[in-house]
Each structure stands twice: as C-alpha cells, then as structure tokens.
Design a protein around this motif. Sequence first.
Motif, PDB file in Angstrom:
ATOM      1  N   MET A  79     -37.735  16.460  64.867  1.00  0.00           N
ATOM      2  CA  MET A  79     -37.440  17.779  64.297  1.00  0.00           C
ATOM      3  C   MET A  79     -38.498  18.172  63.265  1.00  0.00           C
ATOM      4  O   MET A  79     -38.958  19.322  63.231  1.00  0.00           O
ATOM      5  CB  MET A  79     -36.047  17.779  63.677  1.00  0.00           C
ATOM      6  N   LEU A  80     -38.916  17.218  62.434  1.00  0.00           N
ATOM      7  CA  LEU A  80     -39.949  17.499  61.441  1.00  0.00           C
ATOM      8  C   LEU A  80     -41.274  17.850  62.120  1.00  0.00           C
ATOM      9  O   LEU A  80     -42.002  18.744  61.674  1.00  0.00           O
ATOM     10  CB  LEU A  80     -40.126  16.296  60.521  1.00  0.00           C
ATOM     11  N   LEU A  81     -41.579  17.146  63.198  1.00  0.00           N
ATOM     12  CA  LEU A  81     -42.822  17.418  63.931  1.00  0.00           C
ATOM     13  C   LEU A  81     -42.809  18.804  64.556  1.00  0.00           C
ATOM     14  O   LEU A  81     -43.815  19.522  64.535  1.00  0.00           O
ATOM     15  CB  LEU A  81     -43.045  16.345  64.998  1.00  0.00           C
ATOM     16  N   MET A  82     -41.665  19.197  65.105  1.00  0.00           N
ATOM     17  CA  MET A  82     -41.576  20.543  65.666  1.00  0.00           C
ATOM     18  C   MET A  82     -41.694  21.595  64.568  1.00  0.00           C
ATOM     19  O   MET A  82     -42.277  22.668  64.772  1.00  0.00           O
ATOM     20  CB  MET A  82     -40.262  20.728  66.426  1.00  0.00           C
ATOM     21  N   GLY A  83     -41.162  21.288  63.381  1.00  0.00           N
ATOM     22  CA  GLY A  83     -41.323  22.201  62.246  1.00  0.00           C
ATOM     23  C   GLY A  83     -42.786  22.362  61.874  1.00  0.00           C
ATOM     24  O   GLY A  83     -43.267  23.468  61.597  1.00  0.00           O
ATOM     25  N   LEU A  84     -43.516  21.257  61.876  1.00  0.00           N
ATOM     26  CA  LEU A  84     -44.950  21.286  61.589  1.00  0.00           C
ATOM     27  C   LEU A  84     -45.691  22.095  62.642  1.00  0.00           C
ATOM     28  O   LEU A  84     -46.600  22.879  62.333  1.00  0.00           O
ATOM     29  CB  LEU A  84     -45.473  19.849  61.557  1.00  0.00           C
ATOM     30  N   PHE A  85     -45.286  21.935  63.901  1.00  0.00           N
ATOM     31  CA  PHE A  85     -45.879  22.678  65.013  1.00  0.00           C
ATOM     32  C   PHE A  85     -45.665  24.185  64.839  1.00  0.00           C
ATOM     33  O   PHE A  85     -46.585  24.990  65.039  1.00  0.00           O
ATOM     34  CB  PHE A  85     -45.247  22.193  66.321  1.00  0.00           C
ATOM     35  N   ILE A  86     -44.468  24.556  64.432  1.00  0.00           N
ATOM     36  CA  ILE A  86     -44.144  25.977  64.226  1.00  0.00           C
ATOM     37  C   ILE A  86     -44.996  26.556  63.101  1.00  0.00           C
ATOM     38  O   ILE A  86     -45.582  27.643  63.232  1.00  0.00           O
ATOM     39  CB  ILE A  86     -42.645  26.143  63.899  1.00  0.00           C
ATOM     40  N   VAL A  87     -45.087  25.836  61.986  1.00  0.00           N
ATOM     41  CA  VAL A  87     -45.871  26.301  60.845  1.00  0.00           C
ATOM     42  C   VAL A  87     -47.341  26.473  61.233  1.00  0.00           C
ATOM     43  O   VAL A  87     -47.980  27.484  60.901  1.00  0.00           O
ATOM     44  CB  VAL A  87     -45.746  25.311  59.664  1.00  0.00           C
ATOM     45  N   GLY A  88     -47.896  25.505  61.965  1.00  0.00           N
ATOM     46  CA  GLY A  88     -49.295  25.581  62.373  1.00  0.00           C
ATOM     47  C   GLY A  88     -49.584  26.778  63.247  1.00  0.00           C
ATOM     48  O   GLY A  88     -50.604  27.467  63.074  1.00  0.00           O
ATOM     49  N   ASN A  89     -48.699  27.071  64.183  1.00  0.00           N
ATOM     50  CA  ASN A  89     -48.922  28.209  65.083  1.00  0.00           C
ATOM     51  C   ASN A  89     -48.708  29.544  64.386  1.00  0.00           C
ATOM     52  O   ASN A  89     -49.409  30.525  64.679  1.00  0.00           O
ATOM     53  CB  ASN A  89     -48.017  28.087  66.313  1.00  0.00           C
ATOM     54  N   LEU A  90     -47.746  29.609  63.459  1.00  0.00           N
ATOM     55  CA  LEU A  90     -47.570  30.831  62.677  1.00  0.00           C
ATOM     56  C   LEU A  90     -48.792  31.084  61.796  1.00  0.00           C
ATOM     57  O   LEU A  90     -49.248  32.223  61.660  1.00  0.00           O
ATOM     58  CB  LEU A  90     -46.314  30.727  61.808  1.00  0.00           C
ATOM     59  N   LEU A  91     -49.328  30.010  61.225  1.00  0.00           N
ATOM     60  CA  LEU A  91     -50.526  30.144  60.410  1.00  0.00           C
ATOM     61  C   LEU A  91     -51.694  30.650  61.251  1.00  0.00           C
ATOM     62  O   LEU A  91     -52.473  31.505  60.814  1.00  0.00           O
ATOM     63  CB  LEU A  91     -50.865  28.794  59.772  1.00  0.00           C
ATOM     64  N   SER A  92     -51.810  30.154  62.490  1.00  0.00           N
ATOM     65  CA  SER A  92     -52.860  30.619  63.393  1.00  0.00           C
ATOM     66  C   SER A  92     -52.679  32.089  63.739  1.00  0.00           C
ATOM     67  O   SER A  92     -53.640  32.856  63.797  1.00  0.00           O
ATOM     68  CB  SER A  92     -52.868  29.784  64.680  1.00  0.00           C
ATOM     69  N   ALA A  93     -51.432  32.487  63.984  1.00  0.00           N
ATOM     70  CA  ALA A  93     -51.144  33.868  64.372  1.00  0.00           C
ATOM     71  C   ALA A  93     -51.436  34.856  63.250  1.00  0.00           C
ATOM     72  O   ALA A  93     -51.837  35.995  63.504  1.00  0.00           O
ATOM     73  CB  ALA A  93     -49.682  33.994  64.801  1.00  0.00           C
ATOM     74  N   LEU A  94     -51.244  34.433  62.005  1.00  0.00           N
ATOM     75  CA  LEU A  94     -51.373  35.343  60.868  1.00  0.00           C
ATOM     76  C   LEU A  94     -52.662  35.144  60.087  1.00  0.00           C
ATOM     77  O   LEU A  94     -52.897  35.851  59.099  1.00  0.00           O
ATOM     78  CB  LEU A  94     -50.183  35.146  59.917  1.00  0.00           C
ATOM     79  N   ALA A  95     -53.509  34.200  60.516  1.00  0.00           N
ATOM     80  CA  ALA A  95     -54.695  33.821  59.746  1.00  0.00           C
ATOM     81  C   ALA A  95     -55.608  35.011  59.464  1.00  0.00           C
ATOM     82  O   ALA A  95     -56.067  35.672  60.397  1.00  0.00           O
ATOM     83  CB  ALA A  95     -55.469  32.737  60.490  1.00  0.00           C
ATOM     84  N   PRO A  96     -55.912  35.285  58.184  1.00  0.00           N
ATOM     85  CA  PRO A  96     -56.805  36.404  57.850  1.00  0.00           C
ATOM     86  C   PRO A  96     -58.285  36.070  58.034  1.00  0.00           C
ATOM     87  O   PRO A  96     -59.118  36.969  58.066  1.00  0.00           O
ATOM     88  CB  PRO A  96     -56.483  36.653  56.369  1.00  0.00           C
TER      89      PRO A  96
END
Length: 402
Positions: free
Chosen positions: A72-89
């Motif tokens: 579950m923690l790993l999937m949380g990390l995966f979600i954060v990484g992809n959101l960061l990629s999607a919103l990266a300025p």
Amino acid sequence: MPLALLALAIGAFGIGTTEFVIMGLLPEVAGDYGVSIPTAGYLVTGYALGVMFGAPLMTVLGTKVSRKRMLMLLMGLFIVGNLLSALAPAFGVMLIGRIVASLAHGAFFGIGSVVAADLVAPDKKAGAIAMMFTGLTVANVVGVPLGTLVGQSVGWRVTFGIVAALGVIGLIGIARLVPDMPKPEGVRLRHELAAFKNVQVLLAMAMTVLGFGGVFAAITYIAPMMTHVAGFADGSVTWLLVLFGLGMVGGNLVGGKFADRALMPMLYVSLGALAVVLALFTVTAHDKVLSAVTIALIGALGFATVPPLQKRVLDQAHGAPTLASAVNIGAFNLGNALSAWLGGLVIAAGLGYTAPNWVGAALAAGALLLAVLSAALERRAGAPGTVVTGSAPTEQRTAVHH
C-alpha cells in the motif's frame, strides 16, 4: 486464483504503463519543456536507474512493515510520483517525479511476487506470479498504446494523471482484497541478505539479466530496424509493439503454467528457443510478414522466462525471499540497460540495424548455459531436483541444503 491477485495485477498494469508510455511521448514532453530529445531521454534512464537502486532500498526500508502495508505504501509512492510528473512546472521536477514513481517499481513486483506465491497452493505458485505479471504485459498491449494516443491528442499531462488514478484503484484493491500477511517471525535483514550467499540465487539473477537482456537488445532498436530494413512505415511501429505485447501476455501465462510442472525444462526450452529466434531475426527482419511473426515470438519466449526465473529465486531464497525477489526485478532492468548499450555499440560500429539481434541471441544463449550450469551444480550437491517444483517441503530442504 484469489481476487487479491487481481488487485496486484491492477497495480502492475499501472506500473507497466508509466514505465513504457514515456517512450511514445518524448517528443511532446521535450517540446513543452524546450529540451532536446536526448535530454528528454533521461526520463527513461532515470526511471530504469530508480528501479535498479530502489528495489533493494525500498525492500530494506520495509523490513519492519507487513507485506500488505508495504504494498500500500509503495502504491502511494507510485501515485505521488505520477501526480508530480503530471503537474511538473519544469523538466527537473518531472525527472524527480519519474524517479519517485520508479522507487515503487522493483519493490512492488518483488514483494508482490512473494505475496502472490503465498496466496495459493504450492503447486500453483508460478501461475500466481504470472497472474500478477499479466498486468505488466497487458499494459504493453492496452495501457501504453492508449496512453500514447491520449498524450498525443489531449496532452501528456493527462496521461500521467490517468496513470495516477490507476494507482489509486490499485491501492484500494490491495487494501480491500489482499489479506493481512505479516512478515514471518524471526526473519531479519541479515536473513534476507544471507540469500545472496547462495550461488543458485545469484545464477538465477544472472539468467534474468542475460535472458531478458536478449529480448531488449532487439526490441530497443525495433523502430529503425522495421522502418529501414523491413520497409514498414513509421506509423506501423505502434501495432508491431502491440504484437510484441500480445506475445508477452501469452508467453507469461504459458511460462507460469508450465513452470509449476517443470521449472528447469521450461527455462531450457524458452531460453534456447529465444536464442534461435533472435538469431533468425537477422534474416526475417528483411520481410514484413516474417518480421511481425518474429516480434510476437520474441515477446512470448522472452516473457515465458519471467515466472520460472522469479519462482526460481523465491525457491532458492526460501524463508527470506523478499529482498532477493525485489533485486531480481532490478536485474530485469539491468538486462534492459546492458542490452540497449551493447546494441547501440554494434550499430555505431557500422554493423547495421539487425546487428543487435546477434547480441540478443548471444545473451539468451549465455542465460541457457547458466541454466544448465545451475541444474548441474544442484545435482552435484545432491539437492532435490527442480524438474518438478512446488512442494513446500522440497523448497525447505533445498534451502537447508544451501
């Protein structure tokens, strides 16, 4: 097969999509950030390095946590990484997002393999591992083409947002469907590290590096090979990769089924056939129909090795398999990086776009030789044969012996 495997497969689908979809979106990403294509390629390299180093790191950090909670923690990390990629300025921020997402990759498949194997009867372990990896293979057939299409049509940021949403679905599935499976009592980090003293574990990982490296020696350069040698149009590369993905799906399922019956013979057949097919690809690459068939066969034979190799590591590291399982996932990515580099060398040397196929054939043949050596050493040591694997007592006796 229990429903918990579906949750693991969904997580694997999301991870597989984010790993490979960037390759089809590099021009769009490079254009948005005003960087060159080679610079944008660091998003691929950074992810691969993150998998290699993140697999053991995240697994070690999770030694005090139950396997379900760690997933579950790993999937949380995966979600954060992809959101960061999607919103990266900025490009640098996106690179960080890719690396954050990649840290979850190796440990998820490593720990997930252990959990999947523990969810089923001993004679179905490889099949359960294959079921989880089906998510990764289906990602190459469905997730990557659709993600590329969405990214090119609506914007690449939308693609990474959708991938993050897939991570949320996977996280919910793991929370609700995967049973709480605490770590075995008495297993410490030193026990996990001790598995690397077992020559059979190291041989299995070397087989992983060479065997899967053989696949990616050819597939990394599939676009120039098919357009310049076979005569396909540029737009045809997408459906050729879909054929490769379909082969991966079929090979993964077949490999899982037969690895539970005859693990080492399955490796002999798949690695030997892979070496032959890769060698033949230097000839079939000159014909459109034959090259398409060959690409599907490479996907099938390459991924037919994944469940037996992963199960081989679990069997030989029995009692403390989590770290070894995760490191073996990193070995797949090491094979990818090594073969891509070697393939580039032979092309740069002027040997032509089909030359990487010879590199792949040599790597696969090397993996076959290691498989033969592994079995010979096991017989010489008097360990129980692994022609038919799956019984817990056999695995335990093998672990005690080594």
